[in-house]
Design a protein around this motif. Structure first.
Motif, PDB file in Angstrom:
ATOM      1  N   ASN A  40       0.854  -1.188   0.000  1.00 63.54           N
ATOM      2  CA  ASN A  40       0.000   0.000   0.000  1.00 63.54           C
ATOM      3  C   ASN A  40       0.895   1.245   0.000  1.00 63.54           C
ATOM      4  OD1 ASN A  40       0.849   0.366   2.682  1.00 63.54           O
ATOM      5  ND2 ASN A  40      -1.097  -0.288   3.559  1.00 63.54           N
ATOM      6  N   HIS A  76      -6.291  -1.670 -10.489  1.00 64.97           N
ATOM      7  CA  HIS A  76      -6.140  -1.458  -9.051  1.00 64.97           C
ATOM      8  C   HIS A  76      -4.673  -1.364  -8.605  1.00 64.97           C
ATOM      9  CE1 HIS A  76     -10.241  -3.470  -8.962  1.00 64.97           C
ATOM     10  NE2 HIS A  76     -10.439  -2.276  -8.447  1.00 64.97           N
ATOM     11  N   ARG A 127      -8.514   0.848  -3.416  1.00 63.86           N
ATOM     12  CA  ARG A 127      -8.775   0.962  -1.972  1.00 63.86           C
ATOM     13  C   ARG A 127      -8.787  -0.426  -1.344  1.00 63.86           C
ATOM     14  NH1 ARG A 127     -14.198   4.028  -3.117  1.00 63.86           N
ATOM     15  NH2 ARG A 127     -14.443   1.909  -3.798  1.00 63.86           N
ATOM     16  N   ASP A 128      -8.631  -0.467  -0.041  1.00 56.71           N
ATOM     17  CA  ASP A 128      -8.681  -1.747   0.667  1.00 56.71           C
ATOM     18  C   ASP A 128      -9.974  -2.500   0.366  1.00 56.71           C
ATOM     19  OD1 ASP A 128      -6.261  -1.010   1.772  1.00 56.71           O
ATOM     20  OD2 ASP A 128      -6.951  -1.047   3.847  1.00 56.71           O
ATOM     21  N   CYS A 129     -11.077  -1.770   0.207  1.00 52.13           N
ATOM     22  CA  CYS A 129     -12.359  -2.434  -0.048  1.00 52.13           C
ATOM     23  C   CYS A 129     -12.425  -3.070  -1.439  1.00 52.13           C
ATOM     24  CB  CYS A 129     -13.530  -1.480   0.176  1.00 52.13           C
ATOM     25  SG  CYS A 129     -13.565  -0.075  -0.956  1.00 52.13           S
ATOM     26  N   ASP A 130     -11.432  -2.789  -2.310  1.00 51.90           N
ATOM     27  CA  ASP A 130     -11.378  -3.450  -3.615  1.00 51.90           C
ATOM     28  C   ASP A 130     -10.889  -4.892  -3.500  1.00 51.90           C
ATOM     29  OD1 ASP A 130     -12.247  -1.191  -5.075  1.00 51.90           O
ATOM     30  OD2 ASP A 130     -10.199  -0.378  -5.114  1.00 51.90           O
ATOM     31  N   ARG A 177     -11.084  -8.532  -2.767  1.00 50.67           N
ATOM     32  CA  ARG A 177     -12.208  -9.474  -2.684  1.00 50.67           C
ATOM     33  C   ARG A 177     -11.647 -10.893  -2.684  1.00 50.67           C
ATOM     34  NH1 ARG A 177     -14.915  -9.550  -7.266  1.00 50.67           N
ATOM     35  NH2 ARG A 177     -13.223  -8.536  -8.366  1.00 50.67           N
ATOM     36  N   ARG A 236      -4.226  -9.178   5.787  1.00 49.91           N
ATOM     37  CA  ARG A 236      -3.802  -8.046   6.624  1.00 49.91           C
ATOM     38  C   ARG A 236      -2.640  -7.330   5.952  1.00 49.91           C
ATOM     39  NH1 ARG A 236      -1.151 -12.105  10.954  1.00 49.91           N
ATOM     40  NH2 ARG A 236       0.855 -12.336   9.936  1.00 49.91           N
TER      41      ARG A 236
END
Length: 180
Positions: free
Chosen positions: A17, A64, A107-110, A112, A125
């Motif tokens: 990140n 991404h 983003r982290d929410c990407d 899956r 993590r």
């Protein structure tokens, strides 16, 4: 597809990140953590395999991530006999891997983990880049250490003119890199 020396071609992915923390995935129903990785299919380039594995295991698409770098050559590890199926022992030794360092620009929410019908991970993590290797299965530790050492300098480089690479663009096509 196993080479004449008994190694299966594979890619490894170090996903970081903006804080240079790296993605660790917990293997389904195990207490083992690892980086995403997977086999290269016949006729597939290492880069194409990397994008396929990234989508299958982490649910991230080309847009991404930025490719920051890759290892120059194959890194190999042997799989202990006790981990091999009996029918493989005469011709399979382990894996040879090209490792890629990617920057998450989504983003982290990407992320899956259930993007494929057979998820590889059931948790994930962010961890320090130089996390102790004792979290990695013993026979892969040396390859992980070598990959991290070779890829670390790419974290400190920047694009000429201050421009950032484009999403999903390889380091070879994104423009020259210079030390930061």
């Amino acid at each position: 597809m196993i080479d004449r020396d008994g190694y299966r071609p594979n890619v490894g992915i170090v996903l970081c990140n903006w804080k240079n923390k790296v993605f660790w995935g917990k293997r389904v129903r195990e207490h083992a953590w690892q980086f995403p990785q997977g086999g290269i299919q016949h006729g597939e380039t290492p880069e194409a395999a990397m994008y396929r594995e990234l989508l299958e295991e982490v649910g991230l698409a080309r847009q991404h991530v930025w490719v920051l770098g890759r290892t120059r050559d194959w890194l190999r590890y042997d799989v202990p006999d006790r981990w091999l199926r009996r029918e493989w022992r005469s011709h399979y030794r382990g894996q040879k891997q090209i490792w890629f360092l990617l920057r998450l620009v989504g983003r982290d929410c990407d992320v899956r983990l259930r993007a494929s019908s057979k998820p590889e991970f059931d948790a994930w993590r962010w961890s320090d880049y130089w996390m102790p290797m004792d979290a990695v299965i013993e026979f892969k530790r040396e390859v992980y250490q070598r990959a991290l050492e070779e890829l670390a300098p790419y974290l400190k480089r920047r694009r000429r003119g201050g421009a950032r690479g484009r999403r999903g663009e390889s380091s070879e096509t994104a423009g020259a890199l210079e030390p930061g």
